[in-house]
Design a protein around this motif. Structure first.
Motif, short mmCIF file in Angstrom:
data_model
loop_
_atom_site.label_atom_id
_atom_site.label_comp_id
_atom_site.label_asym_id
_atom_site.label_seq_id
_atom_site.Cartn_x
_atom_site.Cartn_y
_atom_site.Cartn_z
N LEU A 21 165.59 63.67 103.66
CA LEU A 21 165.92 64.07 105.03
C LEU A 21 164.72 64.72 105.72
CD1 LEU A 21 169.44 65.67 104.44
CD2 LEU A 21 168.90 63.33 105.17
N ARG A 22 164.00 65.56 104.96
CA ARG A 22 162.91 66.32 105.58
C ARG A 22 161.93 66.79 104.51
NH1 ARG A 22 163.65 72.26 108.01
NH2 ARG A 22 161.52 72.59 108.68
N ILE A 23 160.66 66.75 104.87
CA ILE A 23 159.60 67.32 104.03
C ILE A 23 159.28 68.70 104.60
CG2 ILE A 23 157.22 67.13 103.23
CD1 ILE A 23 157.54 64.07 103.53
N ARG A 24 159.54 69.73 103.83
CA ARG A 24 159.32 71.10 104.30
C ARG A 24 157.92 71.61 103.95
NH1 ARG A 24 164.13 73.86 105.67
NH2 ARG A 24 163.06 75.81 105.26
N ARG A 25 157.36 71.10 102.85
CA ARG A 25 156.01 71.53 102.45
C ARG A 25 155.28 70.34 101.85
NH1 ARG A 25 154.76 76.31 98.14
NH2 ARG A 25 156.63 75.40 97.24
N SER A 26 154.01 70.19 102.20
CA SER A 26 153.17 69.13 101.64
C SER A 26 151.82 69.75 101.29
CB SER A 26 153.01 67.98 102.63
OG SER A 26 152.50 68.44 103.86
N GLN A 27 151.55 69.83 99.99
CA GLN A 27 150.31 70.44 99.54
C GLN A 27 149.71 69.65 98.38
OE1 GLN A 27 151.58 74.50 98.58
NE2 GLN A 27 150.75 75.17 100.55
N ARG A 28 148.41 69.84 98.22
CA ARG A 28 147.70 69.22 97.10
C ARG A 28 146.82 70.28 96.45
NH1 ARG A 28 143.27 64.53 97.77
NH2 ARG A 28 141.87 65.63 96.39
N LYS A 29 146.78 70.22 95.14
CA LYS A 29 145.91 71.14 94.40
C LYS A 29 144.47 70.65 94.55
CE LYS A 29 146.72 73.62 90.35
NZ LYS A 29 147.14 73.69 88.95
N ARG A 30 143.60 71.57 94.94
CA ARG A 30 142.19 71.22 95.15
C ARG A 30 141.60 70.53 93.93
NH1 ARG A 30 139.41 73.93 99.47
NH2 ARG A 30 140.67 75.61 100.30
N LEU A 31 140.77 69.54 94.19
CA LEU A 31 140.03 68.81 93.15
C LEU A 31 140.92 68.06 92.17
CD1 LEU A 31 137.31 71.51 92.36
CD2 LEU A 31 137.20 69.65 94.04
N THR A 32 142.18 67.81 92.54
CA THR A 32 143.11 67.07 91.68
C THR A 32 143.94 66.14 92.56
OG1 THR A 32 145.01 68.56 91.85
CG2 THR A 32 143.35 69.10 90.18
N TRP A 33 144.81 65.38 91.93
CA TRP A 33 145.80 64.55 92.61
C TRP A 33 147.20 65.09 92.33
CZ3 TRP A 33 144.10 61.33 96.15
CH2 TRP A 33 142.80 60.84 96.05
N ILE A 34 147.30 66.40 92.18
CA ILE A 34 148.60 67.03 91.94
C ILE A 34 149.16 67.50 93.27
CG2 ILE A 34 149.79 68.95 90.84
CD1 ILE A 34 147.76 68.75 88.55
N TYR A 35 150.37 67.03 93.57
CA TYR A 35 151.01 67.33 94.85
C TYR A 35 152.19 68.27 94.65
CZ TYR A 35 148.28 63.44 96.59
OH TYR A 35 147.25 62.61 96.94
#
Length: 130
Positions: A59-73
């Protein structure tokens, strides 16, 4: 001797600060391709692991983040229970349940993406009913 100890201590503190900056999460666009694929994977995995026979959709994305220097979301998602069973084809176009079957859930997912292989791994998930 005191200057050497002070200098060494200062370098240790500085290195710790730089190291922690490199591994913190930063906000990213919700439209980045690998983030979008990671969201789709997380919703799919939620449906696979959930005992409910009905599928949930985003329904909704409330937070979208990525760990620096990685592909971890890291993502916070709101999902709603649909009238479709979880193994049906087109869950995105499936209407939400209304009335007594209506249910929404909010989840935080940590997904590791390997873009070269298009492989995704769910590292952690936490969900609460809304």
């Amino acid at each position: 001797m005191l200057q050497q100890v002070t200098l060494l201590l200062g370098l240790v503190v500085l290195r710790t600060q730089v190291w922690s900056i490199h591994y913190e999460f930063v906000d990213i666009s919700k439209n980045l391709s690998y983030f979008v694929m990671s969201v789709e994977f997380a919703v799919f995995q939620y449906n696979e692991d959930n005992v409910d026979e009905y599928a949930y959709k985003l329904l909704r994305i409330r937070r979208s983040q990525r760990k620096r220097l990685t592909w971890i979301y890291l993502m916070d998602l709101e999902m709603g229970r649909t009238v479709c069973k979880k193994h049906e084809e087109d869950i995105e176009n499936c209407p939400l349940q209304k009335g007594p079957g209506e249910k929404q859930v909010r989840c935080s997912f940590l997904v590791d993406a390997l873009p070269i292989y298009t492989k995704f791994t769910l590292l952690n998930s936490t969900c609460v009913d809304e």
